[in-house]
Design a protein around this motif. Structure first.
Motif, mmCIF file in Angstrom:
data_model
loop_
_atom_site.group_PDB
_atom_site.id
_atom_site.type_symbol
_atom_site.label_atom_id
_atom_site.label_comp_id
_atom_site.label_asym_id
_atom_site.label_seq_id
_atom_site.Cartn_x
_atom_site.Cartn_y
_atom_site.Cartn_z
ATOM 1 N N LEU A 1 0.847 -1.188 0.000
ATOM 2 C CA LEU A 1 0.000 0.000 0.000
ATOM 3 C C LEU A 1 0.883 1.238 0.000
ATOM 4 O O LEU A 1 1.903 1.283 0.684
ATOM 5 C CB LEU A 1 -0.886 -0.007 1.246
ATOM 6 N N LEU B 1 3.618 12.467 14.472
ATOM 7 C CA LEU B 1 3.963 13.286 15.635
ATOM 8 C C LEU B 1 4.366 14.685 15.207
ATOM 9 O O LEU B 1 4.963 14.868 14.147
ATOM 10 C CB LEU B 1 5.112 12.610 16.402
ATOM 11 N N GLY C 1 4.292 7.936 -0.318
ATOM 12 C CA GLY C 1 5.613 7.334 -0.531
ATOM 13 C C GLY C 1 6.754 8.006 0.222
ATOM 14 O O GLY C 1 7.897 7.976 -0.209
ATOM 15 N N HIS C 2 6.466 8.599 1.404
ATOM 16 C CA HIS C 2 7.533 9.236 2.190
ATOM 17 C C HIS C 2 8.278 8.248 3.076
ATOM 18 O O HIS C 2 9.125 8.646 3.867
ATOM 19 C CB HIS C 2 6.954 10.341 3.071
ATOM 20 N N TYR D 1 11.118 4.769 15.976
ATOM 21 C CA TYR D 1 9.857 5.161 15.338
ATOM 22 C C TYR D 1 9.940 4.562 13.935
ATOM 23 O O TYR D 1 10.860 4.846 13.182
ATOM 24 C CB TYR D 1 9.789 6.679 15.316
ATOM 25 N N GLY E 1 0.713 5.602 0.072
ATOM 26 C CA GLY E 1 0.036 6.896 0.075
ATOM 27 C C GLY E 1 0.903 7.862 -0.715
ATOM 28 O O GLY E 1 0.923 7.838 -1.944
ATOM 29 N N SER F 1 0.039 11.365 3.260
ATOM 30 C CA SER F 1 -1.383 10.994 3.198
ATOM 31 C C SER F 1 -1.914 10.646 4.593
ATOM 32 O O SER F 1 -1.150 10.261 5.488
ATOM 33 C CB SER F 1 -1.567 9.803 2.259
HETATM 34 C C1 LIG Z 1 10.086 15.262 4.669
HETATM 35 C C2 LIG Z 1 9.446 14.373 5.723
HETATM 36 C C3 LIG Z 1 8.997 14.943 6.894
HETATM 37 C C4 LIG Z 1 8.393 14.136 7.866
HETATM 38 N N1 LIG Z 1 7.986 14.702 9.041
HETATM 39 C C5 LIG Z 1 7.404 13.931 9.994
HETATM 40 C C6 LIG Z 1 6.975 14.502 11.229
HETATM 41 O O1 LIG Z 1 7.138 15.673 11.483
HETATM 42 N N2 LIG Z 1 6.351 13.680 12.108
HETATM 43 C C7 LIG Z 1 6.118 12.365 11.850
HETATM 44 O O2 LIG Z 1 5.528 11.684 12.676
HETATM 45 N N3 LIG Z 1 6.543 11.799 10.709
HETATM 46 C C8 LIG Z 1 7.179 12.563 9.789
HETATM 47 N N4 LIG Z 1 7.621 11.978 8.633
HETATM 48 C C9 LIG Z 1 7.359 10.546 8.422
HETATM 49 C C10 LIG Z 1 6.028 10.388 7.694
HETATM 50 O O3 LIG Z 1 4.976 10.775 8.550
HETATM 51 C C11 LIG Z 1 5.841 8.897 7.309
HETATM 52 O O4 LIG Z 1 6.842 8.521 6.410
HETATM 53 C C12 LIG Z 1 4.452 8.642 6.721
HETATM 54 O O5 LIG Z 1 4.249 7.255 6.632
HETATM 55 C C13 LIG Z 1 4.353 9.266 5.356
HETATM 56 O O6 LIG Z 1 3.061 9.150 4.816
HETATM 57 P P1 LIG Z 1 2.910 8.665 3.317
HETATM 58 O O7 LIG Z 1 1.541 8.981 2.863
HETATM 59 O O8 LIG Z 1 4.014 9.184 2.489
HETATM 60 O O9 LIG Z 1 3.037 7.126 3.561
HETATM 61 P P2 LIG Z 1 3.703 6.004 2.649
HETATM 62 O O10 LIG Z 1 5.194 6.186 2.673
HETATM 63 O O11 LIG Z 1 3.056 5.976 1.332
HETATM 64 O O12 LIG Z 1 3.312 4.705 3.490
HETATM 65 C C14 LIG Z 1 3.836 4.516 4.786
HETATM 66 C C15 LIG Z 1 3.345 3.181 5.344
HETATM 67 O O13 LIG Z 1 1.936 3.204 5.471
HETATM 68 C C16 LIG Z 1 1.320 2.161 4.711
HETATM 69 N N5 LIG Z 1 0.094 2.739 4.157
HETATM 70 C C17 LIG Z 1 -0.025 3.806 3.344
HETATM 71 N N6 LIG Z 1 -1.314 4.082 3.130
HETATM 72 C C18 LIG Z 1 -2.035 3.160 3.816
HETATM 73 C C19 LIG Z 1 -3.428 2.932 4.004
HETATM 74 N N7 LIG Z 1 -4.351 3.717 3.433
HETATM 75 N N8 LIG Z 1 -3.817 1.899 4.781
HETATM 76 C C20 LIG Z 1 -2.910 1.100 5.388
HETATM 77 N N9 LIG Z 1 -1.578 1.277 5.236
HETATM 78 C C21 LIG Z 1 -1.147 2.302 4.476
HETATM 79 C C22 LIG Z 1 2.345 1.793 3.668
HETATM 80 O O14 LIG Z 1 2.186 0.478 3.204
HETATM 81 C C23 LIG Z 1 3.640 1.984 4.459
HETATM 82 O O15 LIG Z 1 3.890 0.876 5.274
HETATM 83 C C24 LIG Z 1 8.248 12.739 7.656
HETATM 84 C C25 LIG Z 1 8.732 12.161 6.480
HETATM 85 C C26 LIG Z 1 9.328 12.960 5.524
HETATM 86 C C27 LIG Z 1 9.874 12.333 4.293
#
Ligand SMILES: Cc1cc2nc3c(=O)[nH]c(=O)nc-3n(C[C@H](O)[C@H](O)[C@H](O)COP(=O)(O)OP(=O)(O)OC[C@H]3O[C@@H](n4cnc5c(N)ncnc54)[C@H](O)[C@@H]3O)c2cc1C
Length: 453
Positions: A66, A145, A70-71, A405, A68, A135
């Protein structure tokens, strides 16, 4: 080949991409340290589409990852053999329920989409991370957080309910009073137990402006002492700190930033309390909360100017308060931390909540704790040095009892998951068998049991 054959059976295959450009685009995540080329990328446009896809994957035994925004940093959203499911088209944000302080959002919506909807009503999600493009489903699958976590904890602790499609293709609503086990295992569940498709997000009232006060510290003791006092600050306060690399003979400093929301004409003159032990007070800054992105407070990405020429093996650790003191004191004087010079490091105070989502890997204690983030940035040619990050993280865990984390960079091939999840590991196996019995959710990330594979 199995996937290619199975694709023929899939009714939504028109939205399943298999061209090499798309596959390459989905073969990396934010850190760019892991490369895994999927067989296909699916983009469901609705919940029924998604259910059809999950049912197909379960029937054919096709693994899916899955995604969202991709971070992620350790290949959480990648897989070598199977289908990446891009959830960004499920991005509807509903009307704000002002009385209940609630908004419902689909999982592929970003936090920026949600804020755009809620701010005109003077409301915002209780906790926002530093990045607005992530996402809802992605951060609820890891924790979430930010600057108000000292009051509200993680984003996963601030959802009223979730709608989840399980690995059996069933759409289930869960909350703290309804299907509690599913609610507990999908929050911070790394996409291993079901697909979050909708979330009821709890909101708080916001004021339109922020005055930001910044304090500098040479001593970890003084910093922690002041920080602890700020933990009692009023609603509308944001707390974040960072420490900078030591350069030449300069001493390292801790910097605490306190943001106080207010209405125009009611500017706070000081951030309370007044008897601070800081070595220096910096000039305050005023900003508008509405109309620009200050609501996200710190934007890490803009600090780092992320680019394809670098890799980002970021790691964050939860520290118990006193263990953080033991860690920060030697770090400030350069006595610990070879990685210290690799980038800015942040500290987020968090309220302890023994009852919050069990898969957050922080200690289940009611005491406040600190999330310390290290954000190395390595030129692609030096990507192998990320091994150092892994061993440094291990040192922090061993010497200071910190825990990881799990959004960040992990060596997933070697991560000792039972040690990471401790008491929850056998419960996770049971939940996996119940909610993902065909083992479709990214088997390349965690090696959890499934009954029928
Ligand atoms: C520039 C940057 C700043 C950040 N700042 C913070 C911060 O201040 N605080 C903090 O807590 N984190 C922070 N993060 C971490 C960030 O919150 C996580 O990487 C988060 O997972 C990113 O969301 P995403 O939509 O990109 O998830 P993705 O990278 O797309 O997915 C993350 C995980 O969630 C799963 N997933 C995605 N969507 C779903 C769904 N709908 N249902 C079930 N599983 C799903 C995926 O399979 C994967 O395991 C930061 C990351 C970056 C790169």
């Amino acid at each position: 080949m199995k996937v290619a054959r199975a694709l023929q059976q899939l009714p939504i295959r028109a939205r399943m991409a298999t061209d090499s450009a798309t596959l390459a685009a989905y073969s990396r995540d934010f850190a760019r340290l892991t490369k895994r080329l999927p067989d296909a990328v699916a983009s469901p446009q609705s919940v029924p589409d998604l259910i059809e896809l999950i049912t197909w994957a379960a029937r054919e035994g096709i693994p899916i990852a899955l995604r969202g925004s991709g971070h992620s940093q350790a290949g959480h959203t990648l897989l070598e053999s199977g289908v990446v499911v891009d959830l960004r088209a499920l991005n509807h944000v509903g009307e704000v329920d002002f009385d209940a302080r609630l908004v419902e959002a689909e999982a592929g919506a970003t936090w920026a989409d949600v804020v755009e909807r809620t701010l005109p009503a003077g409301l915002a999600p209780r906790v926002l991370t530093s990045e607005h493009a992530t996402s809802i489903g992605g951060t609820l699958s890891v924790g979430g957080l930010g600057g108000t976590s000292f009051r509200y904890g993680a984003q996963v602790g601030n959802v009223a309910y979730l709608d989840v499609v399980t690995g059996k293709g069933e759409l289930v609503r869960c909350s703290s009073s309804q299907n509690r086990e599913l609610f507990d295992v999908v929050r911070a569940g790394l996409g291993q137990f079901g697909v979050i498709v909708r979330a009821g997000l709890l909101l708080r009232q916001v004021k339109p402006r922020v005055r930001t006060f910044m304090y500098a510290y040479d001593s970890a003791d003084a910093f922690l002492e002041d920080l602890r006092q700020f933990l009692h600050a009023d609603e509308g306060t944001h707390l974040l700190a960072h420490f900078t690399p030591i350069t030449g003979s300069e001493r390292a400093q801790l910097r605490l930033t306190v943001g106080i929301e207010h209405f125009r004409g009611a500017e706070p003159e000081y951030a309370t309390p007044r008897n601070l032990q800081c070595s220096k007070t910096l000039p305050f800054v005023d900003t508008e909360l509405f109309g620009e992105d200050h609501i996200f407070f710190f934007r890490y990405a803009s600090w780092f100017g992320t680019s394809a020429e670098f890799v980002y093996p970021w790691v964050d650790h939860y520290f118990a308060w006193d263990r953080a003191r033991e860690y920060l004191s030697p770090v400030l004087t350069g006595r610990f931390s070879p990685l210290f010079k690799m980038g800015v490091n942040t500290i987020i105070p968090i309220v302890g909540d023994a009852d919050a989502a069990p898969l957050l890997t922080r200690s289940g204690s009611a005491e406040p704790m600190l999330l310390v983030g290290l954000f190395p940035k390595l030129p692609v040619a030096l990507a192998d040095l990320s091994e150092m990050v892994v061993s440094y993280a291990k040192r922090i865990e061993d010497e200071f009892g910190a825990s990881r984390y799990l959004y960040g960079f992990l060596d997933t091939s070697r991560t000792a998951w039972p040690t990471v999840f401790r008491d929850h590991w056998s419960w996770m196996q049971e939940m996996k068998r119940r909610y993902d019995p065909f083992g479709i959710f990214n088997p390349e990330l965690l090696r959890l049991a499934s009954s029928t594979r």
